[in-house]
Motif scaffolding. Sequence first.
Motif, PDB file in Angstrom:
ATOM      1  N   THR A 504       0.788  -1.116   0.106  1.00 31.61           N
ATOM      2  CA  THR A 504       0.050   0.118  -0.160  1.00 31.61           C
ATOM      3  C   THR A 504       0.846   1.231   0.078  1.00 31.61           C
ATOM      4  N   ASP A 505       1.919   1.386   0.595  1.00 29.41           N
ATOM      5  CA  ASP A 505       2.939   2.542   0.696  1.00 29.41           C
ATOM      6  C   ASP A 505       3.417   2.787  -0.418  1.00 29.41           C
ATOM      7  N   GLN A 506       3.840   1.770  -1.056  1.00 28.85           N
ATOM      8  CA  GLN A 506       4.768   1.981  -2.138  1.00 28.85           C
ATOM      9  C   GLN A 506       3.976   1.784  -3.637  1.00 28.85           C
ATOM     10  N   LYS A 507       2.695   1.419  -3.371  1.00 36.88           N
ATOM     11  CA  LYS A 507       1.732   1.268  -4.429  1.00 36.88           C
ATOM     12  C   LYS A 507       2.428   0.108  -5.398  1.00 36.88           C
ATOM     13  N   LEU A 508       2.664  -1.042  -4.732  1.00 36.41           N
ATOM     14  CA  LEU A 508       3.363  -2.263  -5.591  1.00 36.41           C
ATOM     15  C   LEU A 508       1.820  -2.835  -5.994  1.00 36.41           C
ATOM     16  N   LYS A 509       1.925  -3.139  -7.177  1.00 29.11           N
ATOM     17  CA  LYS A 509       0.757  -3.697  -7.847  1.00 29.11           C
ATOM     18  C   LYS A 509       1.019  -5.227  -8.700  1.00 29.11           C
ATOM     19  N   SER A 510       1.854  -5.672  -8.340  1.00 28.87           N
ATOM     20  CA  SER A 510       2.320  -6.977  -9.089  1.00 28.87           C
ATOM     21  C   SER A 510       3.256  -7.717  -8.077  1.00 28.87           C
ATOM     22  N   PHE A 511       3.255  -9.010  -8.374  1.00 26.55           N
ATOM     23  CA  PHE A 511       4.327  -9.911  -7.774  1.00 26.55           C
ATOM     24  C   PHE A 511       5.683  -9.649  -7.859  1.00 26.55           C
ATOM     25  N   PRO A 512       5.943  -9.445  -9.259  1.00 27.73           N
ATOM     26  CA  PRO A 512       7.540  -8.953  -9.362  1.00 27.73           C
ATOM     27  C   PRO A 512       7.643  -7.532  -8.833  1.00 27.73           C
ATOM     28  N   GLU A 513       6.889  -6.709  -8.774  1.00 28.47           N
ATOM     29  CA  GLU A 513       7.349  -5.543  -7.919  1.00 28.47           C
ATOM     30  C   GLU A 513       7.248  -5.621  -6.362  1.00 28.47           C
ATOM     31  N   VAL A 514       6.631  -6.467  -5.899  1.00 29.23           N
ATOM     32  CA  VAL A 514       6.725  -6.762  -4.552  1.00 29.23           C
ATOM     33  C   VAL A 514       7.985  -7.554  -4.190  1.00 29.23           C
ATOM     34  N   SER A 515       8.287  -8.362  -4.935  1.00 31.34           N
ATOM     35  CA  SER A 515       9.594  -9.261  -4.992  1.00 31.34           C
ATOM     36  C   SER A 515      11.061  -8.436  -5.003  1.00 31.34           C
ATOM     37  N   GLU A 516      10.814  -7.408  -5.944  1.00 30.63           N
ATOM     38  CA  GLU A 516      11.975  -6.717  -6.219  1.00 30.63           C
ATOM     39  C   GLU A 516      12.260  -5.638  -5.055  1.00 30.63           C
ATOM     40  N   TYR A 517      11.117  -5.130  -4.753  1.00 32.89           N
ATOM     41  CA  TYR A 517      11.120  -4.046  -3.694  1.00 32.89           C
ATOM     42  C   TYR A 517      11.791  -4.719  -2.435  1.00 32.89           C
ATOM     43  N   LEU A 518      11.053  -5.966  -1.760  1.00 32.45           N
ATOM     44  CA  LEU A 518      11.514  -6.240  -0.616  1.00 32.45           C
ATOM     45  C   LEU A 518      12.725  -7.185  -0.882  1.00 32.45           C
ATOM     46  N   GLU A 519      13.195  -7.479  -1.858  1.00 29.97           N
ATOM     47  CA  GLU A 519      14.300  -8.078  -2.138  1.00 29.97           C
ATOM     48  C   GLU A 519      14.413  -9.494  -1.709  1.00 29.97           C
ATOM     49  N   PHE A 520      13.341 -10.194  -2.445  1.00 29.28           N
ATOM     50  CA  PHE A 520      13.337 -11.561  -2.447  1.00 29.28           C
ATOM     51  C   PHE A 520      14.393 -12.436  -2.777  1.00 29.28           C
ATOM     52  N   THR A 521      14.868 -13.535  -1.918  1.00 31.25           N
ATOM     53  CA  THR A 521      15.911 -14.293  -2.406  1.00 31.25           C
ATOM     54  C   THR A 521      15.644 -15.084  -3.720  1.00 31.25           C
ATOM     55  N   LYS A 522      14.122 -15.567  -3.759  1.00 32.84           N
ATOM     56  CA  LYS A 522      13.813 -16.091  -5.075  1.00 32.84           C
ATOM     57  C   LYS A 522      12.740 -15.213  -5.611  1.00 32.84           C
ATOM     58  N   THR A 523      13.020 -14.617  -6.663  1.00 30.78           N
ATOM     59  CA  THR A 523      12.295 -13.463  -7.463  1.00 30.78           C
ATOM     60  C   THR A 523      10.978 -13.979  -7.968  1.00 30.78           C
ATOM     61  N   GLU A 524      10.745 -15.363  -8.102  1.00 29.27           N
ATOM     62  CA  GLU A 524       9.555 -16.131  -8.425  1.00 29.27           C
ATOM     63  C   GLU A 524       8.809 -16.276  -7.500  1.00 29.27           C
ATOM     64  N   GLY A 525       9.173 -16.416  -6.145  1.00 30.61           N
ATOM     65  CA  GLY A 525       8.280 -16.612  -5.036  1.00 30.61           C
ATOM     66  C   GLY A 525       8.374 -18.248  -4.677  1.00 30.61           C
ATOM     67  N   CYS A 526       7.474 -18.683  -3.701  1.00 28.78           N
ATOM     68  CA  CYS A 526       7.221 -20.058  -3.610  1.00 28.78           C
ATOM     69  C   CYS A 526       5.949 -20.176  -3.117  1.00 28.78           C
ATOM     70  N   HIS A 527       5.462 -21.454  -2.844  1.00 27.21           N
ATOM     71  CA  HIS A 527       4.184 -21.826  -2.550  1.00 27.21           C
ATOM     72  C   HIS A 527       3.474 -21.289  -1.114  1.00 27.21           C
TER      73      HIS A 527
END
Length: 814
Positions: A504-527
């Motif tokens: 909400t604060d950063q207006k992230l509107k897709s999983f890739p945006e969330v993954s990139e902003y929060l620096e996920f170790t696996k950019t594609e995520g998990c189950h």
Amino acid sequence: MKEKLVVIGNGMAGMRTVEELLKIAPDKYDITVFGAEPYGNYNRIMLSPVLTGEKTIEEIMINDLNWYKDNNITLHAGTDKKVVKIDRRNRIVFAEDGTEESYTRLLLATGSNPFIIPLPGHELNGVIAFRDIADVDLMLDAAKNKTHAVVIGGGLLGLEAANGLMLQGMDVTIIHNLDVLMNRQLDGPSAKLLQAELESRGLKFKMSANTTKITSDDEGNVAGIAFDDGVELKANIVVMAVGIRPNIDLAKSVGIHCERGIVVNDTLQTFDPRVYAIGECIQHRGELFGLVAPIWDQAKVCSNHLAGYGIANYRSVATATKLKVTGCDLFSAGDFEGDNDTDDIVFQDPKRGVYKKIVIRDDKIIGTVLYGDTIDGSWYFSMMKDGVNIKDIRNTLLFGQVHLGDSGHGEANAAANLPDDAEVCGCNGVCKGDIVKAINEENLYTLEEVRAVTKASASCGSCTGLVEQILVSTAGGDYNPTETEKPLCACTTSSHDNVRDAITDQKLKSFPEVSEYLEFTKTEGCHVCRPAINYYLLAAWPGEYEDDMRSRFTNERMHANIQKDNTYTVVPRMLGGMTTPEDLRVIADTADKYEVPMVKVTGGQRIDLVGVSKDNLIPMWKDLTDAGMVSGHAYGKSLRTVKTCIGSQFCRFGTQDSTGLGVRIEEMTWASWTPAKFKIAVSGCPRNCAEATIKDFGVVAVDSGWELYVAGNGGMKVRVSDFLVKVTTDDEAMEYVGAFMQMYREKGHHNERTAPWIERVGLTYIKQEIVDDADKRKAFYDRFIESQKYAQVDPWKKRVEGFDKQSFIPLAEV
């Protein structure tokens, strides 16, 4: 070419770091380990049962010598392999026997040394510490031909040593300089219970004692011990168990900055950037360490940086002590002494040997000590860490989690209610989630199997009861994590709340945006994270975010419940449990047409068509939607049903039109996605035939209007709902339903039912938001209605029209 990692110290901290490193970067290093004992890595916590004769050295090995070979680790083990010098300029370590090893990275895990009180006579033969296998061997040898032992120190190690020597046949007296045993873990009353129990077993105590000297015989052996009050005790051996000191001698000798311990930063790095340190030898932000739990956390952070990921930071958090001291269970956490600004809630039953004390400040738990009955320790500790407001459950808090909103199920399984990150085994750092995962993935059925795979309950045994309860509950219990600081999943260090705030604060509107902003170790995520973030995006951006069906579970992707034979259950929606003869004929004709093997009336006042093949789903849905029916969403984390009774229209006891209101509520709420399944009921009188007080939202009619209840649960763990507010009109009830659902949609964690959610945030908070503040309530309601504009699209009809048709094309037979 691989880099070289040298580990100085073959104990639990160093090897846990190596184990974590092998999980995430198995091929990064050639690893060499130096250990001063001629063994593999053993569980030091289990030395006590070795002393009592309950276990052998082999049985307490965590990593035997074959493990090092299997993982291509070079082990230099033995007293002559103690590292005595480090050449930091050329990056070489030297052992006492001249062995040399070069390194790219160096890990210091030198542990701690037992503190020996410098009393006159402390150097005599027979003065023993209790720290390693050699110490145990000395005590066992002494017990064969000696009769009297004195143990200095009334902490955990002292009591365990005393118990072991007593079981080996010695007359044992414990000396403690205070009048409270285990004063770091127990308060006065609980310590008295422990002392009384140990005395009944044969141990002797001299409390508030000041030792002046250890006396000797003519041959330089221990003969006795003297005190400042003139008393002397006979002693053939004296065991000193009075604490530990970080082993920093090697680090200091080579110029690595030390204070009380080896000083490290938040990545466990010393002032030499190529040298890391971990465990009892370190000092982090002024703090020293002696418990396993924080050291396990250090191991994860340190291995992350050794692997080159560089994304983890160590933060010391509150820890709890759960122990089985010579067979007596105890648990303590936080400030259990309190002060003038705190309240104590105390239960004491000396005959049963049970003592419970909870210390509260500003309606929050700040400390607890439990003796004899420790089953709720993890729950209290979780609430303490989360800062949960306990005002609404204060009157039942002392009686444990199973009594929260309970309805005659006092013997319910307490472990089923624990959050996934609740620590179950403090000795080995095993959480409930680790155990549940192992049980499910490894098909474990016995306590011994769980011990073998997870190490839970394999050390002191104090958690055995909890582990057994988890075994029982895992087969059928739903689980809801509640820890606000727990990472959403292994892909990120961000919690559920951090992720929602970022969206909400950063207006992230897709999983890739969330993954990139929060620096996920696996950019594609998990189950774990993909379904959660898909829901969070859907809740935050209705009308903008397109539901990602790939991130849905099977039932939600197929819009039908899959059964064990790979057929499906189709459930048409019946608003408020109402139907018509025409609709029933359509259902009957559909069941005949597609040869449905089971037609079942459900507890939610609907009809299940069970056993539908995948290739019949689309044509069946077409027949049902052509007749005006929509999906019942019986498969989703969504509004399931609005259950009603016949109300004032026909019932002689009915005071309000429950059926009419129930239909209106379901017309408003159907197809709404929620963090977990959501059920509503409306009863037409206080007799409550629709069971509204065990639903997520319940409406009960009274003469003057409606009483509204929230956060009930009628599943495996029954929770009677909490009274929210009384209203006079149907429209008011509707507004509260929408406002509560939207608040839950925006604040709840994915897969968290309303019952654990309200226990996490508190009923008082809910009331402040939607009862006390009319403007906030209206805003929540308006956002719910807005989101429903985009949600109320029948998924069956969409698929009949061709949407997502690839999911319903059967595979070719071969």
